[in-house]
Write an enzyme that holds these catalytic residues in place. Structure first.
Site, PDB file in Angstrom:
ATOM      1  N   TYR A 142       0.834  -1.212   0.000  1.00  0.00           N
ATOM      2  CA  TYR A 142       0.000   0.000   0.000  1.00  0.00           C
ATOM      3  C   TYR A 142       0.866   1.259   0.000  1.00  0.00           C
ATOM      4  O   TYR A 142       0.422   2.322  -0.427  1.00  0.00           O
ATOM      5  CB  TYR A 142      -0.948   0.037   1.210  1.00  0.00           C
ATOM      6  CG  TYR A 142      -2.087  -0.955   1.149  1.00  0.00           C
ATOM      7  CD1 TYR A 142      -2.267  -1.794   0.047  1.00  0.00           C
ATOM      8  CD2 TYR A 142      -3.014  -1.048   2.180  1.00  0.00           C
ATOM      9  CE1 TYR A 142      -3.319  -2.704  -0.006  1.00  0.00           C
ATOM     10  CE2 TYR A 142      -4.076  -1.949   2.128  1.00  0.00           C
ATOM     11  CZ  TYR A 142      -4.212  -2.777   1.035  1.00  0.00           C
ATOM     12  OH  TYR A 142      -5.258  -3.673   0.996  1.00  0.00           O
ATOM     13  N   LYS A 189       2.620 -15.535   2.787  1.00  0.00           N
ATOM     14  CA  LYS A 189       2.574 -16.355   1.575  1.00  0.00           C
ATOM     15  C   LYS A 189       4.023 -16.717   1.242  1.00  0.00           C
ATOM     16  O   LYS A 189       4.547 -16.405   0.168  1.00  0.00           O
ATOM     17  CB  LYS A 189       1.887 -15.574   0.446  1.00  0.00           C
ATOM     18  CG  LYS A 189       1.591 -16.389  -0.803  1.00  0.00           C
ATOM     19  CD  LYS A 189       0.439 -17.367  -0.656  1.00  0.00           C
ATOM     20  CE  LYS A 189       0.285 -18.208  -1.917  1.00  0.00           C
ATOM     21  NZ  LYS A 189      -0.792 -19.206  -1.816  1.00  0.00           N
ATOM     22  N   ASP A 221      -4.119 -17.584   1.805  1.00  0.00           N
ATOM     23  CA  ASP A 221      -5.306 -18.178   1.177  1.00  0.00           C
ATOM     24  C   ASP A 221      -5.931 -19.208   2.114  1.00  0.00           C
ATOM     25  O   ASP A 221      -7.156 -19.284   2.250  1.00  0.00           O
ATOM     26  CB  ASP A 221      -4.985 -18.772  -0.207  1.00  0.00           C
ATOM     27  CG  ASP A 221      -3.721 -19.617  -0.229  1.00  0.00           C
ATOM     28  OD1 ASP A 221      -2.850 -19.463   0.654  1.00  0.00           O
ATOM     29  OD2 ASP A 221      -3.591 -20.450  -1.147  1.00  0.00           O
ATOM     30  N   ASP A 245      -5.409  -6.292   6.041  1.00  0.00           N
ATOM     31  CA  ASP A 245      -6.611  -5.581   5.598  1.00  0.00           C
ATOM     32  C   ASP A 245      -7.695  -6.594   5.225  1.00  0.00           C
ATOM     33  O   ASP A 245      -8.840  -6.522   5.700  1.00  0.00           O
ATOM     34  CB  ASP A 245      -6.240  -4.706   4.385  1.00  0.00           C
ATOM     35  CG  ASP A 245      -7.391  -3.824   3.926  1.00  0.00           C
ATOM     36  OD1 ASP A 245      -8.397  -3.710   4.654  1.00  0.00           O
ATOM     37  OD2 ASP A 245      -7.288  -3.248   2.825  1.00  0.00           O
ATOM     38  N   ASP A 249     -10.883  -7.584   7.790  1.00  0.00           N
ATOM     39  CA  ASP A 249     -12.234  -7.249   7.340  1.00  0.00           C
ATOM     40  C   ASP A 249     -13.093  -8.514   7.256  1.00  0.00           C
ATOM     41  O   ASP A 249     -14.267  -8.499   7.633  1.00  0.00           O
ATOM     42  CB  ASP A 249     -12.203  -6.510   5.995  1.00  0.00           C
ATOM     43  CG  ASP A 249     -11.867  -5.026   6.186  1.00  0.00           C
ATOM     44  OD1 ASP A 249     -11.947  -4.540   7.323  1.00  0.00           O
ATOM     45  OD2 ASP A 249     -11.548  -4.349   5.191  1.00  0.00           O
TER      46      ASP A 249
HETATM   47 MG    MG Z   1     -10.240  -2.660   4.801  1.00  0.00          MG
HETATM   48 MG    MG Z   2      -4.666 -21.065  -2.892  1.00  0.00          MG
END
Ligand code: MG
Ligand code: MG
Lengths: 354, 354
Positions: A142, A189, A221, A245, A249
């Site tokens: 970000y 990841k 994931d 984030d 959420d």
């Molecule tokens: Mg958010």
């Molecule tokens: Mg995957």
């Protein structure tokens, strides 16, 4: 003890919900012999109207000279619907985080027994959920370098992390786990990303100074699945900015009410506490906004000041209001309690808790 | 018509589940006058044993000379538990995607009425869910430049996209929506990322050639919430590689059974169809593996070949098996049906569908 609190109640329902949080803090002060001295300062749309700036220098000064910042909400439809607006209320919040060096966002997710039927998840899945997400807030993709080729056909964003950025938030997460269920889950990841591998190395090294804490790892994931399949497995989740984030959420909806969710943004010198809900302009001044998220953010503020027992009392008072259904109508349709009366009940419960 | 299908059944339960998909395709061939000619080729652990290579050149040739690839599963605990293994079965799959230029991953998520009680979500939330996720598979941060500073203290990953990479998958998504509920939702983070803003511009431009399709936008953090709060709002989700990884894995658990989920990986010249489940080595040869995901991947293969009616017949036969509980015991505990008998029932239902 005596504490200076900057009170940035902001726009929309911000002032009326923070008013209830202030009541709760005064009640705690009376009970435990502390003094909370509040200094109000404008931020957001209100500040734009008064000064043209969503974060006036004077407001920033007030924050820097305080022990903590109690924040309400920010945003006004006047600006949302005007694409030409040069300053926006939300810029005030982003600038505040940056100027105060708030590099860690903390979000608790808890399933309250009395509200379990409001969860989109089945009862046996959400039951017992009680986690807190530590999200890095000032680094990663970000804030990384953004590029657009001259002909506009290729765009890129850089996700970069340094050891130092990871270390400081990791220490906060391990310390939090120590006061909880003693487990940290790093979400990354690392099977694909170099930056994730750095997170894994640094966090693994730091974990050796916290031998009482279990550390495990989850790919992002898989974490997105586990949040739905088995959220009660988590204690402290530690993760980088963008993964945090998304995961926080996702986590915010599993409990069933966003009106209960508080958050903290913490740095080395400052800390700010706020509900995760927005300024909800349609409800402004109607005495219908749920004040509990703001009151729980005051409880997080107490924890941050080292007042753990006091924070526990506020949390208990909130739980009692939930049990007795002394809540606003978003939580219990038939309820006739408004923002103020819920705030009054909780302040009263704080003083009278056993 | 006559079609050449490369059959890469792979490791573990791969061969036994693809055998049922082959049966279903032969049944469709009998019913509609098509011939499916299968050419088997080794991949994964099996190929390593035979040739030392998880994707032998000869296997790749078979795939390139076929109309489509039917893929089983890959992976063997022998390699998972050996950190020193130089070749791994999974490399075969990654190399295959790359060599065949499979830039789009397609994952349907559907709530089957008979299985709704297996979902972690409440009935009224999951009911009616029927979406398909188009995930870009060969670009973005997973394939971008990775850097680690010489002293090992700073790491980075680059997320880069070009107009051309976005255009080709966007066309596939809009075309898919045309045969469905005529809605495409682009999932991005255009409020923060330059690459997301490129996605938004390119997809918006392309949408003008699909005037019958509605296009809307969702930030990825909001999408992670909406997948839990209101999954039935979605028709076609279009997104970049990493967001697609997270969102499609999140989506994979809301239906309640991973044993039903098929996927396609599509390029300009080749296409591959496979269940999303793994090789499940503990179940190998026991006739207990659920063949439905593999059979549904054969239905996706039929759609890809333009045989829409035929694909519909396979889907209907699967639905009938679910309704009549002719399923393996992962879906219905008391069931005594095995992999083969479920496959036989579905092949029989295909021929006898009304
Ligand atoms: Mg958010
Ligand atoms: Mg995957």
């Amino acid at each position: 003890m005596k504490f200076k609190i900057a009170l940035l109640s902001g726009d929309g329902i911000g002032p009326e919900v923070t008013e209830q949080a202030v009541k709760a803090l005064h009640a705690i002060g009376d009970l435990h012999g502390h003094t909370f001295e509040f200094e109000e300062a404008p931020v957001g749309a209100l500040a734009i109207e008064q000064t043209g700036n969503p974060l006036p220098d004077a407001t920033l000064e007030v924050c820097k000279n305080s022990d903590a910042v109690l924040f309400g909400a920010i945003g006004d439809p006047k600006y949302d619907n005007n694409p030409d607006a040069k300053v926006r209320p939300e810029q005030g919040l982003l600038k505040l985080r940056k100027e105060l060096g708030l590099y860690t966002n903390i979000r608790p997710v808890k399933a309250y027994p009395t509200l379990i039927d409001k969860s989109p998840l089945k009862k046996d899945i959400i039951e017992g959920t009680d986690m807190v997400i530590y999200r890095e807030l000032t680094g990663g993709i970000y804030f990384g370098e953004k590029k657009l080729s001259e002909d506009g056909t290729v765009a890129s964003d850089l996700c970069e992390y340094s050891e130092a950025e990871i270390e400081r938030i990791a220490h906060l997460a391990f310390k939090a786990a120590r006061a909880r269920k003693k487990k940290v889950t790093l979400v990354d990841k690392a099977n694909v990303l170099e930056s994730s591998r750095l997170w894994r190395r640094v966090v693994t090294t730091i974990s050796k100074s916290y031998e009482d804490i279990d550390l495990d790892f989850l790919f992002v994931d898989n974490a997105a699945m586990q949040m739905i399949l088995n959220p009660s497995q988590f204690d402290v989740i530690l993760t980088e900015n963008m993964f945090g984030d998304i995961i926080s959420d996702e986590g915010s909806v599993i409990g069933g009410s966003i009106g209960l969710l508080a958050s903290a943004s913490v740095g080395d010198k400052s800390a700010m506490f706020e509900p995760i809900h927005g300024s909800y302009p349609q409800a402004t001044g109607k005495d219908i906004a749920n004040p509990i998220a703001s009151i729980l953010s005051a409880a997080m503020l107490l924890t941050h000041l080292g007042l753990h027992e006091e924070a526990g009392v506020v949390n208990k008072a909130v739980e009692r209001a939930l049990e007795k259904q002394i809540v606003t109508s978003d939580l219990y349709k038939e309820s006739t309690y408004g923002t103020k009366s819920v705030g009054d009940y909780i302040a009263h419960a704080i003083v009278n808790i056993d």
